[in-house]
Design an enzyme around this catalytic site. Structure first.
Site, PDB file in Angstrom:
ATOM      1  N   SER A 126       0.834  -1.205   0.000  1.00 45.03           N
ATOM      2  CA  SER A 126       0.000   0.000   0.000  1.00 45.03           C
ATOM      3  C   SER A 126       0.864   1.248   0.000  1.00 45.03           C
ATOM      4  CB  SER A 126      -0.866  -0.013   1.256  1.00 45.03           C
ATOM      5  OG  SER A 126      -1.445   1.242   1.479  1.00 45.03           O
ATOM      6  N   TYR A 151      -1.764  -1.519  10.936  1.00 49.01           N
ATOM      7  CA  TYR A 151      -2.042  -2.002   9.582  1.00 49.01           C
ATOM      8  C   TYR A 151      -0.888  -1.620   8.646  1.00 49.01           C
ATOM      9  CZ  TYR A 151      -3.689  -1.282   4.803  1.00 49.01           C
ATOM     10  OH  TYR A 151      -3.767  -1.236   3.439  1.00 49.01           O
ATOM     11  N   LYS A 155       2.217  -3.887   6.526  1.00 47.07           N
ATOM     12  CA  LYS A 155       2.587  -3.787   5.101  1.00 47.07           C
ATOM     13  C   LYS A 155       4.103  -3.618   4.977  1.00 47.07           C
ATOM     14  CE  LYS A 155      -1.510  -4.229   3.351  1.00 47.07           C
ATOM     15  NZ  LYS A 155      -1.873  -5.538   2.793  1.00 47.07           N
TER      16      LYS A 155
HETATM   17  C1  UD1 Z   1      -6.592   4.357   3.540  1.00 47.64           C
HETATM   18  C2  UD1 Z   1      -5.255   3.855   4.003  1.00 47.64           C
HETATM   19  C3  UD1 Z   1      -4.646   2.953   2.952  1.00 47.64           C
HETATM   20  C4  UD1 Z   1      -5.596   1.860   2.586  1.00 47.64           C
HETATM   21  C5  UD1 Z   1      -6.868   2.486   2.064  1.00 47.64           C
HETATM   22  C6  UD1 Z   1      -7.879   1.446   1.669  1.00 47.64           C
HETATM   23  C7  UD1 Z   1      -3.733   5.205   5.333  1.00 47.64           C
HETATM   24  C8  UD1 Z   1      -2.938   6.474   5.406  1.00 47.64           C
HETATM   25  N1  UD1 Z   1      -4.395   5.003   4.211  1.00 47.64           N
HETATM   26  O1  UD1 Z   1      -6.329   5.302   2.504  1.00 47.64           O
HETATM   27  O2  UD1 Z   1      -3.474   2.389   3.429  1.00 47.64           O
HETATM   28  O3  UD1 Z   1      -5.006   1.049   1.605  1.00 47.64           O
HETATM   29  O4  UD1 Z   1      -7.420   3.310   3.104  1.00 47.64           O
HETATM   30  O5  UD1 Z   1      -8.367   0.739   2.769  1.00 47.64           O
HETATM   31  O6  UD1 Z   1      -3.752   4.464   6.258  1.00 47.64           O
HETATM   32  N2  UD1 Z   1     -12.705  10.882   3.254  1.00 47.64           N
HETATM   33  C9  UD1 Z   1     -13.719  11.762   3.549  1.00 47.64           C
HETATM   34  N3  UD1 Z   1     -14.890  11.253   4.033  1.00 47.64           N
HETATM   35  C10 UD1 Z   1     -15.086   9.916   4.238  1.00 47.64           C
HETATM   36  C11 UD1 Z   1     -14.029   9.021   3.924  1.00 47.64           C
HETATM   37  C12 UD1 Z   1     -12.851   9.545   3.458  1.00 47.64           C
HETATM   38  O7  UD1 Z   1     -13.581  12.973   3.383  1.00 47.64           O
HETATM   39  O8  UD1 Z   1     -16.175   9.528   4.695  1.00 47.64           O
HETATM   40  C13 UD1 Z   1     -11.430  11.399   2.727  1.00 47.64           C
HETATM   41  C14 UD1 Z   1     -10.235  11.123   3.588  1.00 47.64           C
HETATM   42  O9  UD1 Z   1     -10.038  12.110   4.551  1.00 47.64           O
HETATM   43  C15 UD1 Z   1      -9.114  11.070   2.528  1.00 47.64           C
HETATM   44  C16 UD1 Z   1      -9.806  10.570   1.279  1.00 47.64           C
HETATM   45  O10 UD1 Z   1     -11.192  10.771   1.493  1.00 47.64           O
HETATM   46  O11 UD1 Z   1      -8.651  12.371   2.306  1.00 47.64           O
HETATM   47  C17 UD1 Z   1      -9.569   9.090   1.010  1.00 47.64           C
HETATM   48  O12 UD1 Z   1      -9.864   8.358   2.197  1.00 47.64           O
HETATM   49  P1  UD1 Z   1      -9.948   6.758   2.218  1.00 47.64           P
HETATM   50  O13 UD1 Z   1     -10.813   6.290   1.129  1.00 47.64           O
HETATM   51  O14 UD1 Z   1     -10.301   6.360   3.610  1.00 47.64           O
HETATM   52  O15 UD1 Z   1      -8.467   6.295   1.857  1.00 47.64           O
HETATM   53  P2  UD1 Z   1      -7.051   6.687   2.521  1.00 47.64           P
HETATM   54  O16 UD1 Z   1      -7.208   7.177   3.897  1.00 47.64           O
HETATM   55  O17 UD1 Z   1      -6.342   7.556   1.542  1.00 47.64           O
END
Ligand code: UD1
Length: 341
Positions: A126, A151, A155
């Site tokens: 990841s 987690y 990795k």
């Molecule tokens: C996370 C993990 C990554 C993992 C991936 C898939 C970290 C840093 N990242 O990525 O390792 O492979 O999940 O499981 O640990 N967001 C919102 N609202 C929401 C959900 C998300 O605004 O309800 C935003 C988050 O703040 C972020 C972006 O959307 O900026 C992507 O979030 P998300 O889909 O959870 O992925 P990551 O955090 O990038």
């Protein structure tokens, strides 16, 4: 003779899509999964898409004896190891659950591959290993940062184990693929991401909100130092990601790997903000997604996207589907799941 690939965790989101692409490329596949975070619907979708009765074995990769029987029964030379827990937040609350499961299953795979003389493994890593990177886009040589979750640490540790064993043991070859943010679904809408409970990731939360399953999407932070204030990520289409696994396996099967252990970023090379993604989803699908700006989420990095040069040049792989196509497929899948016309 056809080459066989063991896909561990093959009932899950990325495993199902990868199985479809492996079969399209002419591989035989056996799926192993303990169904702890998936049901059989994905495997059934794979069988429907491919028209192949892909063998499925319900087994926990942490149970070495049971797992060994699979190596006795099937003569695969390559493994794609997806089987792992993946909830970042849960891993912070219950680290041992993550260390025991993710490390035990990985070590079992590697040991059994040695015992049974199997050669090639792709490990599902990841972009989380980069943490808050000092340079963007990140290349495979960008230093990894200390993990901020257990987690993420699993990795990093599995990457290190694979590097060491592939370097030490003659005949064992490994590739770690560092995924950026996998999203979207198969164009058939027969397989896709089906999170249990409240989605933690952005796109499933968007699609469920659009479908009326969730009331309101929280956009975590609009005061980041980015053009629109929301975080930047590299959203990679799951079918494109699946194809990266096929080329990685084929590279090793054909002996084209340059080192016994290699690492590749799998992303698009584009940084896209949360708000851009949200508005793109609304535009291409003609739906409204109820949302509000919420405080920043603990542990989020501001921005990360991939330098994809190495994967382009060495694997001959690049992402093909546009973000619009991917966002359409995500909505088609959600509608299929919810029975929305
Ligand atoms: C996370 C993990 C990554 C993992 C991936 C898939 C970290 C840093 N990242 O990525 O390792 O492979 O999940 O499981 O640990 N967001 C919102 N609202 C929401 C959900 C998300 O605004 O309800 C935003 C988050 O703040 C972020 C972006 O959307 O900026 C992507 O979030 P998300 O889909 O959870 O992925 P990551 O955090 O990038």
């Amino acid at each position: 003779m056809k080459q066989m690939v063991l896909v561990s965790g093959g009932a899950g989101y990325i495993g199902c899509h990868t199985t479809v692409e492996l079969i399209a490329a002419g591989y035989d596949v056996v799926i192993a999964d303990n169904l702890s975070n998936a049901d059989m619907s994905g495997v059934e979708g794979v069988r429907q898409i491919t028209g192949v009765d892909v063998p499925f074995v319900e087994v926990d990769c942490c149970d070495k004896q049971a797992f060994a029987r699979l190596f006795e029964q099937y003569n695969f030379d390559s493994v794609i190891h997806f089987a792992a827990y993946k909830a970042v937040g849960e891993s912070v609350v219950d680290p041992m659950k993550y260390y025991r499961n993710n490390l035990t299953s990985f070590m079992n795979v590697v040991e059994l591959m040695r015992e049974y003389g199997r050669h090639n493994i792709v490990f599902s890593s990841s972009a989380t290993v980069y943490g808050e990177a000092d340079e963007l886009p990140v290349t495979e040589l960008t230093p990894r940062k200390p993990a901020t979750s257990s987690y993420g640490n699993t990795k990093q540790i599995c990457e290190d184990i694979l590097r060491d064993v592939a370097t030490a043991y003659e005949g064992l070859r490994g590739i770690s693929l560092r995924y950026f943010n996998p999203i979207g679904a198969h164009p058939s809408a027969l397989i896709g991401e089906l999170p249990r409970g409240v989605p933690q990731n952005l796109v499933p939360f968007i699609t469920q909100t659009a479908a009326g399953v969730r009331e309101c999407l929280s956009v975590f932070g609009d005061d980041y130092p980015t053009p629109d204030g929301s975080c930047l990520r590299d959203y990679i289409d799951v079918v494109d990601l699946a194809k990266a696994h096929v080329v990685a396996i084929t590279r090793m099967v054909e002996g084209k790997n340059k080192q016994p252990y290699e690492v590749f970023n799998v992303g698009t090379g584009n940084g896209v903000s949360v708000l851009e993604l949200l508005h793109g989803f609304e535009r291409v699908n003609g739906v409204k997604v109820n949302h509000k700006i919420a405080p920043r989420r603990a542990g989020d990095v501001v921005a990360i996207w991939a330098d994809t040069k190495l994967a382009n040049e060495e694997l001959g792989w690049r992402s093909e589907r546009t973000l619009d196509e991917t966002l359409r497929s995500a909505w088609e899948w959600e509608k299929h799941v919810r029975g929305i016309k």
